[in-house]
Design an enzyme around this catalytic site. Sequence first.
Site, PDB file in Angstrom:
ATOM      1  N   LYS A  94     -14.307 -85.386   1.790  1.00 20.28           N
ATOM      2  CA  LYS A  94     -14.910 -84.759   0.615  1.00 20.28           C
ATOM      3  C   LYS A  94     -15.457 -85.778  -0.377  1.00 20.28           C
ATOM      4  CE  LYS A  94     -12.477 -80.412   1.016  1.00 20.28           C
ATOM      5  NZ  LYS A  94     -11.426 -80.676   2.035  1.00 20.28           N
TER       6      LYS A  94
HETATM    7  C1  LIG Z   1     -11.324 -79.700   3.061  1.00 19.60           C
HETATM    8  C2  LIG Z   1     -10.757 -80.226   4.298  1.00 19.60           C
HETATM    9  C3  LIG Z   1     -10.995 -79.622   5.543  1.00 19.60           C
HETATM   10  C4  LIG Z   1     -11.794 -78.351   5.660  1.00 19.60           C
HETATM   11  O1  LIG Z   1     -13.161 -78.543   5.355  1.00 19.60           O
HETATM   12  P1  LIG Z   1     -14.090 -77.299   5.002  1.00 19.60           P
HETATM   13  O2  LIG Z   1     -15.396 -77.867   4.608  1.00 19.60           O
HETATM   14  O3  LIG Z   1     -13.419 -76.586   3.856  1.00 19.60           O
HETATM   15  O4  LIG Z   1     -14.149 -76.442   6.203  1.00 19.60           O
HETATM   16  C5  LIG Z   1     -10.493 -80.227   6.674  1.00 19.60           C
HETATM   17  N1  LIG Z   1      -9.753 -81.340   6.599  1.00 19.60           N
HETATM   18  C6  LIG Z   1      -9.475 -81.949   5.431  1.00 19.60           C
HETATM   19  C7  LIG Z   1      -8.643 -83.172   5.431  1.00 19.60           C
HETATM   20  C8  LIG Z   1      -9.978 -81.426   4.240  1.00 19.60           C
HETATM   21  O5  LIG Z   1      -9.708 -82.026   3.101  1.00 19.60           O
END
Ligand SMILES: *Cc1c(COP(=O)(O)O)cnc(C)c1O
Length: 432
Positions: free
Chosen positions: A107
């Site tokens: 993210k």
């Molecule tokens: C947010 C997150 C996900 C899921 O991603 P999405 O875009 O919400 O589907 C998977 N793994 C980790 C470590 C995350 O932080």
Amino acid sequence: MRYYSTNGNSPTASLKDAVIRGLAPDRGLYMPERIKPMPKAFFEDMPGMDFKDIAQAVAASFFGEDIEAEALERIVRGTLSFDTPAVKVTDSIYSLELFHGPTLAFKDVGARFMARLLSYFNEGNDKVVNVLVATSGDTGSAVANGFLGVEGVRVFVLYPKGRVSPIQECQFTTLGQNITALEIDGNFDDCQALVKSAFMDEELRSRMYLTSANSINVARFLPQSFYYFHGVAQMQKKGLGDNLVVCVPSGNFGNICSALFAVKMGLPVKRMIAANNLNDVFFQYLKTGVYTPRPSIQTLANAMDVGDPSNFARIIDLYKGDWDAIRSFISGAVVDDDTILSTIRDCFNENGYLLDPHGACGFRALSDSLKEGESGLFCETAHPAKFLSTVEKATGAKVEIPERLAAFMKGEKKSVPLGKAYEGFREFLMES
Ligand SMILES: *Cc1c(COP(=O)(O)O)cnc(C)c1O
């Protein structure tokens, strides 16, 4: 470029308005009116290009009409201060490591891009922008760190009490400055509902400038497509670019949605897999054609504990609701907690590669599905050290904590406890 709402009941918006609003007035998600295929020459050059050059070309395709080339280049280069290498796990399966950013989760890419874009749009404006973000674990830290110290912006992180790991928690509760952490007595869906209610609250919005940094925001989810191009380029360089299967561990479905955008732009991927934990509403949708959201349940892959993935609407829109088209390109998988643990253990013992619980869902789903002649790339979405107790329990081995993660753990936790009812949250915002 104009952005329309997936609900079809709002006027189209400029990029700036779409980024600042987050959600369209009719509660739909913004979509770009056009997805331009990348030129053939770009794909011919792609295996020899570096990450930043690839990202810049892709960014120009999305945002080039709305941001001057120089500013966009600055935003892209500032965002990508780290690499996303494809690392070998088995002969045919590679891990696209997305955890080399400041908060050790994928993210960081979207959050850093959005922070830069927002401050670009807010230049010369003396009104403070309030960013609201609900987190199931990693979004909060990525957004908080992406925006930390950015002038004219305040960030409120809403997280479910007792449901994020201690390491995740300290990454957004110890920062101070323009970051406030709100500890909500509820689950992730409650946090997300509070944020959505605030956006629909016209009176509140008339008093303060509100924006969302969840993956509903176009500035957060679209830039994630950059690393899929880079990932495929790396596989092509290794001679594994044909019949490539890409697997994305999914919760809110923002990450996989950005991959689907990349595919629409011509990225050569044979098929995709959405790996779920026990929160499997998307898997059920693929099976039955019926989408039935339900409350999320807690699993070891907690950032994927989502019972009503917000980007589902974007996938439906992208495929014009054609269930057959969706399931002929995307397959699903469900990985339960016991399988997460055994996958982390087996992959460590057999391949010497340490997975985090989310990447474990991806690796598992990909290994189970890969056919002769295919090669696979899965997203390793977080560093395993962020889920220390789970990973150490699975392997029996100590995990080394990277320095930039250890640094967070030295700070003092500060958060505001709140209930899940909207009134209390509203009052808090009004008074802050
Ligand atoms: C947010 C997150 C996900 C899921 O991603 P999405 O875009 O919400 O589907 C998977 N793994 C980790 C470590 C995350 O932080």
